[in-house]
Write an enzyme that holds these catalytic residues in place. Structure first.
Site, mmCIF file in Angstrom:
data_model
loop_
_atom_site.group_PDB
_atom_site.id
_atom_site.type_symbol
_atom_site.label_atom_id
_atom_site.label_comp_id
_atom_site.label_asym_id
_atom_site.label_seq_id
_atom_site.Cartn_x
_atom_site.Cartn_y
_atom_site.Cartn_z
ATOM 1 N N TYR A 50 17.722 -6.450 -8.072
ATOM 2 C CA TYR A 50 17.660 -5.022 -8.426
ATOM 3 C C TYR A 50 17.103 -4.897 -9.835
ATOM 4 O O TYR A 50 17.493 -5.647 -10.729
ATOM 5 C CB TYR A 50 19.058 -4.395 -8.381
ATOM 6 C CG TYR A 50 19.240 -3.502 -7.179
ATOM 7 C CD1 TYR A 50 18.384 -2.422 -6.988
ATOM 8 C CD2 TYR A 50 20.247 -3.726 -6.252
ATOM 9 C CE1 TYR A 50 18.538 -1.597 -5.882
ATOM 10 C CE2 TYR A 50 20.396 -2.909 -5.146
ATOM 11 C CZ TYR A 50 19.539 -1.842 -4.972
ATOM 12 O OH TYR A 50 19.682 -1.026 -3.886
ATOM 13 N N THR A 245 -2.700 3.761 -3.049
ATOM 14 C CA THR A 245 -1.916 2.712 -2.408
ATOM 15 C C THR A 245 -2.644 1.404 -2.660
ATOM 16 O O THR A 245 -3.816 1.389 -3.042
ATOM 17 C CB THR A 245 -1.782 2.953 -0.888
ATOM 18 O OG1 THR A 245 -3.069 3.297 -0.367
ATOM 19 C CG2 THR A 245 -0.805 4.057 -0.594
ATOM 20 N N LYS A 248 -4.870 -0.781 1.233
ATOM 21 C CA LYS A 248 -6.040 -0.415 2.044
ATOM 22 C C LYS A 248 -7.229 -1.251 1.565
ATOM 23 O O LYS A 248 -7.168 -2.475 1.653
ATOM 24 C CB LYS A 248 -6.268 1.094 1.947
ATOM 25 C CG LYS A 248 -5.055 1.914 2.453
ATOM 26 C CD LYS A 248 -5.340 3.383 2.491
ATOM 27 C CE LYS A 248 -4.204 4.143 3.151
ATOM 28 N NZ LYS A 248 -3.168 4.613 2.229
ATOM 29 N N ARG A 254 1.570 -4.101 0.342
ATOM 30 C CA ARG A 254 1.937 -2.675 0.406
ATOM 31 C C ARG A 254 2.595 -2.200 -0.875
ATOM 32 O O ARG A 254 3.445 -2.875 -1.441
ATOM 33 C CB ARG A 254 2.894 -2.440 1.573
ATOM 34 C CG ARG A 254 2.214 -2.588 2.903
ATOM 35 C CD ARG A 254 3.081 -2.043 4.002
ATOM 36 N NE ARG A 254 2.734 -0.664 4.272
ATOM 37 C CZ ARG A 254 1.870 -0.296 5.218
ATOM 38 N NH1 ARG A 254 1.253 -1.197 5.944
ATOM 39 N NH2 ARG A 254 1.612 0.967 5.426
HETATM 40 N N1 DSN Z 1 -1.693 6.619 6.884
HETATM 41 C C1 DSN Z 1 -2.777 6.620 5.936
HETATM 42 C C2 DSN Z 1 -4.100 6.607 6.632
HETATM 43 O O1 DSN Z 1 -4.171 6.084 7.720
HETATM 44 O O2 DSN Z 1 -5.085 7.089 6.095
HETATM 45 C C3 DSN Z 1 -2.685 7.718 4.962
HETATM 46 O O3 DSN Z 1 -1.428 7.805 4.441
#
Ligand code: DSN
Length: 448
Positions: A50, A245, A248, A254
């Site tokens: 934590y 984020t 991607k 993540r």
């Molecule tokens: N779920 C994401 C996407 O597929 O673009 C966005 O939050």
């Protein structure tokens, strides 16, 4: 004891998912495959700890190495995104929506107005979405002021104003955005989203925000990796706040990152904790640190360039097959197909493609009149295919398969969804394409 022995049931499910990922073409543009190093860091002992608070100011003892890790993450992020000297980083938000909510909590008060992109045109839920079930959207109105169904917390707390893309070009209409901002005087203007295939003029948006006294937040969740690599332009140092984020195009496990001027980050840190979250997921921060380390290498620049090359090439191929693309093409990693006039819509086509081994998602398109549960579009992306090493030659093959599956599947759209799936599954050519996909995947295995 290893998972295989301690919980064979879960172990088997994980193995099946591994096989699915290896043997299908993942074309969901918000997904990617991470290196074994990122996954090892995410699975590390940092998950035991934590660490509420910030570096050198934690509420619990024993955070010497968490501090060391978070400092390294922040330094790498500063380098990767070329942060101005007076900007700082928060890497603790657990996901993109949390990052956005933290920003709102830091800079807005309940009842303030946020202005983001209209969700069906490519925006994001966390940019202020709400809708009506009893009214059809009005495609002629360039602005949407929300509906009675406040499905996202943002629309419950704030007044929302949403700008649309130009109905002819399907790209941002900056003059119209300026008019809307002038009229509604938002406190915060937001760009970015999930299905906008074009680059955004961040300078222009900042000018609009400045004129109306609004702060400007660029949510670059989708294109973060392309921006980090210099393939797409960057809002860093232009927008007041940048959120993203990490999983991607950035390919870093993540999580989420928030960038802003030091004074704003101080408020955001307080909004993340105690405002919204408890302890950060240190193990995810470890994954992000490793992923950002990878993104700092020259090979990542090559990767990001190829992601865009692949998407542009595939867009060109799809057009040859008569697909209509929203905005006519792409500047990024994603393609949005307008299926109106194709004889099949998003839900049926996405499922048929999945049966054939090509994983994409149904999506709304600008001016959408259908339900989001069976919208007019299909969204495709190239980040994962490119991670596997695929290039233009493979994009050509895949575009051909997408066109063939569309032609086959549209013969069965009059059937209910169950029967439709059975017909597609039993189709001889679909079975052949599926075998072709498996063979292509074998040639481009995901290697760590
Ligand atoms: N779920 C994401 C996407 O597929 O673009 C966005 O939050």
């Amino acid at each position: 004891m290893k998972l295989k022995q301690s919980d064979p049931q879960v172990f088997k499910i994980i193995k099946k998912e591994e096989r699915r990922q290896q043997s299908k073409l993942s074309m969901i543009p918000s997904e990617n495959f991470f290196s074994i190093a990122v996954r090892e860091a995410v699975g590390s002992v940092f998950m035991h700890k934590y660490a509420e608070g910030n570096i050198n100011a934690r509420y619990y003892e024993g955070n010497q190495h968490v501090d060391e890790l978070e400092s390294l993450a922040i330094n790498r992020i500063k380098k990767l995104f070329k942060l101005p000297g007076d900007w700082d980083v928060n890497v603790q938000a657990l996901a993109g929506s949390n990052a956005n909510l933290s920003v709102y909590l830091a800079v807005l008060s309940p009842g303030d107005t946020m202005m983001g992109m209209y969700l069906p045109d490519g925006g994001h839920l966390s940019h202020g979405w709400s809708y009506d079930t009893d009214k059809k959207p009005d495609p002629d109105n360039p602005v949407y002021l929300g509906g009675k169904k406040k499905v996202n917390i943002t629309s419950k707390i704030f007044k929302t104003v949403q700008y649309k893309t130009n109905p002819e070009t399907q790209v941002f209409d900056y003059k119209e955005i300026e008019k809307i901002a002038n009229k509604y005087k938002p406190n915060l203007i937001i760009t970015g989203g999930t299905a906008y295939p074009r680059e955004i003029d961040y300078k222009r948006m900042k000018t609009i925000a400045k004129k109306v006294g609004a702060l400007y937040m660029a949510d670059i969740a989708h294109e973060a990796g392309l921006i980090a690599a210099g393939v797409n332009r960057s809002p860093v140092g232009i927008a007041d706040i940048v959120t993203m984020t990490t999983h991607k195009t950035l390919r870093s496990g993540r999580g989420a990152i928030i960038l802003a001027h030091k004074d704003i980050i101080k408020k955001i840190n307080r909004a993340v904790l105690p405002g919204l979250q408890g302890g950060p997921f240190n193990n995810n921060i470890a994954g992000i640190t490793v992923g950002i380390g990878e993104a700092l290498k020259p090979s990542f620049k090559m990767y990001a360039k190829q992601v865009v090359k692949n998407a542009k090439y595939m867009a060109g191929e799809l057009k040859k097959y008569g697909f209509e693309l929203v905005s006519g093409g792409t500047d990024k990693h994603l393609i949005l197909i307008n299926l109106t006039g194709k004889g099949i819509f998003g839900k049926y086509l996405a499922r048929a493609l999945d049966i054939a081994g090509i994983v994409a998602n149904m999506n709304t398109i600008p001016g959408e009149q259908r339900s989001p549960a069976d919208p007019s579009g299909l969204r495709l992306g190239t980040p994962t295919l490119t991670t596997r090493g695929m290039k233009e030659k493979e994009m050509k093959i895949i575009a051909g398969w997408i066109a063939e599956v569309t032609e086959i599947a549209k013969k069965y759209t009059q059937l209910d969804f169950e029967k439709f799936q059975q017909k597609v599954k039993n189709d001889g050519r679909i079975k052949e394409i599926c075998r072709g996909v498996i063979s292509l995947c074998r040639h481009f295995p995901f290697k760590d």
